[in-house]
Motif scaffolding. Sequence first.
Motif, PDB file in Angstrom:
ATOM      1  N   ALA A   1       0.859  -1.194   0.000  1.00  0.00           N
ATOM      2  CA  ALA A   1       0.000   0.000   0.000  1.00  0.00           C
ATOM      3  C   ALA A   1       0.886   1.232   0.000  1.00  0.00           C
ATOM      4  O   ALA A   1       1.725   1.399   0.882  1.00  0.00           O
ATOM      5  CB  ALA A   1      -0.914  -0.003   1.218  1.00  0.00           C
ATOM      6  N   ASP A   2       0.716   2.062  -0.997  1.00  0.00           N
ATOM      7  CA  ASP A   2       1.542   3.263  -1.102  1.00  0.00           C
ATOM      8  C   ASP A   2       0.777   4.264  -1.952  1.00  0.00           C
ATOM      9  O   ASP A   2       0.335   3.933  -3.053  1.00  0.00           O
ATOM     10  CB  ASP A   2       2.890   2.908  -1.757  1.00  0.00           C
ATOM     11  N   GLU A   3       0.648   5.467  -1.442  1.00  0.00           N
ATOM     12  CA  GLU A   3      -0.123   6.466  -2.194  1.00  0.00           C
ATOM     13  C   GLU A   3       0.466   6.746  -3.566  1.00  0.00           C
ATOM     14  O   GLU A   3      -0.239   7.157  -4.482  1.00  0.00           O
ATOM     15  CB  GLU A   3      -0.222   7.775  -1.392  1.00  0.00           C
ATOM     16  N   ARG A   4       1.765   6.492  -3.722  1.00  0.00           N
ATOM     17  CA  ARG A   4       2.406   6.733  -5.008  1.00  0.00           C
ATOM     18  C   ARG A   4       1.919   5.738  -6.069  1.00  0.00           C
ATOM     19  O   ARG A   4       2.227   5.873  -7.236  1.00  0.00           O
ATOM     20  CB  ARG A   4       3.931   6.639  -4.871  1.00  0.00           C
ATOM     21  N   LEU A   5       1.196   4.711  -5.613  1.00  0.00           N
ATOM     22  CA  LEU A   5       0.725   3.705  -6.560  1.00  0.00           C
ATOM     23  C   LEU A   5      -0.708   3.954  -7.033  1.00  0.00           C
ATOM     24  O   LEU A   5      -1.242   3.174  -7.821  1.00  0.00           O
ATOM     25  CB  LEU A   5       0.824   2.310  -5.932  1.00  0.00           C
TER      26      LEU A   5
ATOM     27  N   LYS B   1      -3.165 -13.177  13.182  1.00  0.00           N
ATOM     28  CA  LYS B   1      -2.218 -13.608  12.142  1.00  0.00           C
ATOM     29  C   LYS B   1      -1.429 -12.414  11.606  1.00  0.00           C
ATOM     30  O   LYS B   1      -1.926 -11.287  11.573  1.00  0.00           O
ATOM     31  CB  LYS B   1      -2.985 -14.272  10.995  1.00  0.00           C
ATOM     32  N   PRO B   2      -0.191 -12.673  11.149  1.00  0.00           N
ATOM     33  CA  PRO B   2       0.625 -11.574  10.644  1.00  0.00           C
ATOM     34  C   PRO B   2       0.090 -10.958   9.355  1.00  0.00           C
ATOM     35  O   PRO B   2      -0.258 -11.693   8.422  1.00  0.00           O
ATOM     36  CB  PRO B   2       2.000 -12.224  10.411  1.00  0.00           C
ATOM     37  N   LEU B   3      -0.013  -9.639   9.369  1.00  0.00           N
ATOM     38  CA  LEU B   3      -0.403  -8.905   8.170  1.00  0.00           C
ATOM     39  C   LEU B   3       0.632  -7.810   7.971  1.00  0.00           C
ATOM     40  O   LEU B   3       0.706  -6.860   8.728  1.00  0.00           O
ATOM     41  CB  LEU B   3      -1.811  -8.322   8.333  1.00  0.00           C
ATOM     42  N   GLU B   4       1.452  -8.018   6.961  1.00  0.00           N
ATOM     43  CA  GLU B   4       2.575  -7.107   6.739  1.00  0.00           C
ATOM     44  C   GLU B   4       2.183  -6.042   5.720  1.00  0.00           C
ATOM     45  O   GLU B   4       1.655  -6.359   4.662  1.00  0.00           O
ATOM     46  CB  GLU B   4       3.762  -7.916   6.210  1.00  0.00           C
ATOM     47  N   VAL B   5       2.420  -4.792   6.053  1.00  0.00           N
ATOM     48  CA  VAL B   5       2.129  -3.710   5.125  1.00  0.00           C
ATOM     49  C   VAL B   5       3.448  -3.181   4.569  1.00  0.00           C
ATOM     50  O   VAL B   5       4.357  -2.843   5.328  1.00  0.00           O
ATOM     51  CB  VAL B   5       1.355  -2.566   5.816  1.00  0.00           C
ATOM     52  N   LEU B   6       3.550  -3.153   3.252  1.00  0.00           N
ATOM     53  CA  LEU B   6       4.789  -2.736   2.606  1.00  0.00           C
ATOM     54  C   LEU B   6       4.579  -1.480   1.772  1.00  0.00           C
ATOM     55  O   LEU B   6       3.561  -1.361   1.076  1.00  0.00           O
ATOM     56  CB  LEU B   6       5.308  -3.846   1.668  1.00  0.00           C
ATOM     57  N   THR B   7       5.524  -0.574   1.831  1.00  0.00           N
ATOM     58  CA  THR B   7       5.499   0.592   0.943  1.00  0.00           C
ATOM     59  C   THR B   7       6.531   0.360  -0.162  1.00  0.00           C
ATOM     60  O   THR B   7       7.288  -0.614  -0.125  1.00  0.00           O
ATOM     61  CB  THR B   7       5.877   1.880   1.694  1.00  0.00           C
TER      62      THR B   7
END
Lengths: 333, 270
Positions: B92-96, B204-210
């Motif tokens: 998730a990244d606003e640049r996308l 559960k693991p929820l990873e957020v990546l920029t």
Amino acid sequence: MTSTEMTSNEPILTLLLAGPAVADEAPALADGAAEALGAAARLGTPVAVVVGAADALPQLAEAAASLGAARVLTAAVDPAQLGAPVADALAAAVAQEAPAAVLVSHSIEGSDAAGRLAARLRAPLAVDAVAVERDDEGIVAKHSVYGGGFEVTSAATYGPLIVTLRLGAIDHRAEAAAPQVSALEVGASGRPAAAVEGFESVVQASERPDLRSAKKIVSGGRGLGSKEQFALVEQLADTLGAAIGASRAAVDAGYVDQSLQVGQTGTSVSPDLYIAVGISGAIQHRAGMQTAKTIIAIDKDANAPIFEIADLGVVGDLFTIVPQLVQALEARK
Amino acid sequence: MKIVVLVKPVPDTYGDRVLNLETGLADRAASETVLDEITERALEAVIRHAEESAKSGAGDVEVIAMTMAPAESQSTLRKALAMGAASAVHVADERLAGADLVRTAEVLAAALRRAGADLIVAGNGSTDGSGGVMPSMLAELLELPAATRLETLEITADAVRGTRETDGGTMTVTAALPAVVSVTERMPDPRFPALKGIMGAKKKPLEVLTLDDLGAELEALGVELDETASARSIMVAATQRPAREAGEIITDDGTAGERIAAFLADRRLA
């Protein structure tokens, strides 16, 4: 398309794949070849990239010329390898021709090849276009999105625009050209490919037109009640020379094969005539057919949402109406 | 074995879906965001494989749900976890915002490299974009084989196999792992997460990546981190089709069949 079409001699590449090999039949191009060349002829000089088994290439190249390819570039691939080899051929053709656009049918194999090409060249990709045109700044693609609710135009900022064309969407046909064929030099990328282990051809059981490109479609829904009674839809379709379609409910109930499903998750169609028989018209179904020019609906439920978009809606018992309609149509012939 | 299922939050097809006519982008506030059905089916098929694999002692299969989507659509990944995925990755990244297909493929490919999957499973086409090209694009960028639009899915320790309906027939295909596949709606109906699953999903693991988190992988793919200034394809116009209006509605009085035939003849459709 407008009549004040700007013309250009820029090469427009079209990817023409071989259709499935059928025993005792001459090699043929896959569906959509005439459409891709017709669309290309409106934009520039149509150059075909014909990809298939080596022994089929001469006949396929001839077919491409007869459909309007000014030049034909051939590339032999092993039909048992999926994906990468076709993209290799197309990439070689782009390098050689520096085309303004690359047109590919939005078929399964076509869209796979287009996706790979766009990723490899990092080139702009316009998918499932219903038209391609030229405007002042170059080539644009038109798309019908959200089930025909919106029309969107896309364009490339740089590089050739790679376009996949919705099957059945292009009406224009190019004029036949004299075959001018050359073999394309393809450097294999060596990228891994999925392998074909087997192929079972489906014998066309009927002479009915193909659902995706048919001008007339008769579709049946759960209202038909059974697989046996779905024959009513077939009778009406055959009387009209129409293709057969179905709602998801009819497919889930096992009346017909899933390949006939019209709608959001099936085939999107925009024929001249769409007759919905016993279909309530859930929003997902309407999303796949609401761009039809004329819609007729027959259903027993006066509140069925299909009536909201029908040009002629008939509330009543399909089991009496459809036979009467078939009889009336036969009488008029 | 590690299997990544690509899932996609889409506007619910049961409601009105709206494009913003100024930006040409989806108006996400206009409709409810749900997990696309085809990706739920893909997830279901893979979770079943993992369950059967565990039961038969064939080995552990780790199922990861991955998406690239705006931050606010994260609840759909919680649903994927509730269905049975072990973990989730949310790029998730606003640049996308408004990323085109190639950009989307580059970023997902980077995230997939980072996850290191043996098998990547996607749906054959979403209900909003309907392009169906992403699996092939990812395979190309990751230099993997792709078996697309599979109607059946058989996963073994070192290969994936299935049938696909193509022009004129049924094809059986296979690809050595690691590979990319896409599956059709012939996959099983997705399960409704049980209360236990829903509660468990919260832990559960929820990873957020920029994009910055994916810097090394993007570089390895030869991609610039921030390409927002150089989109390859752009939307130049968006218009709303006028709503179709109902025509004539009649109730059958015993002559409706004749009426339809006359209607068709008038319009030269018969």
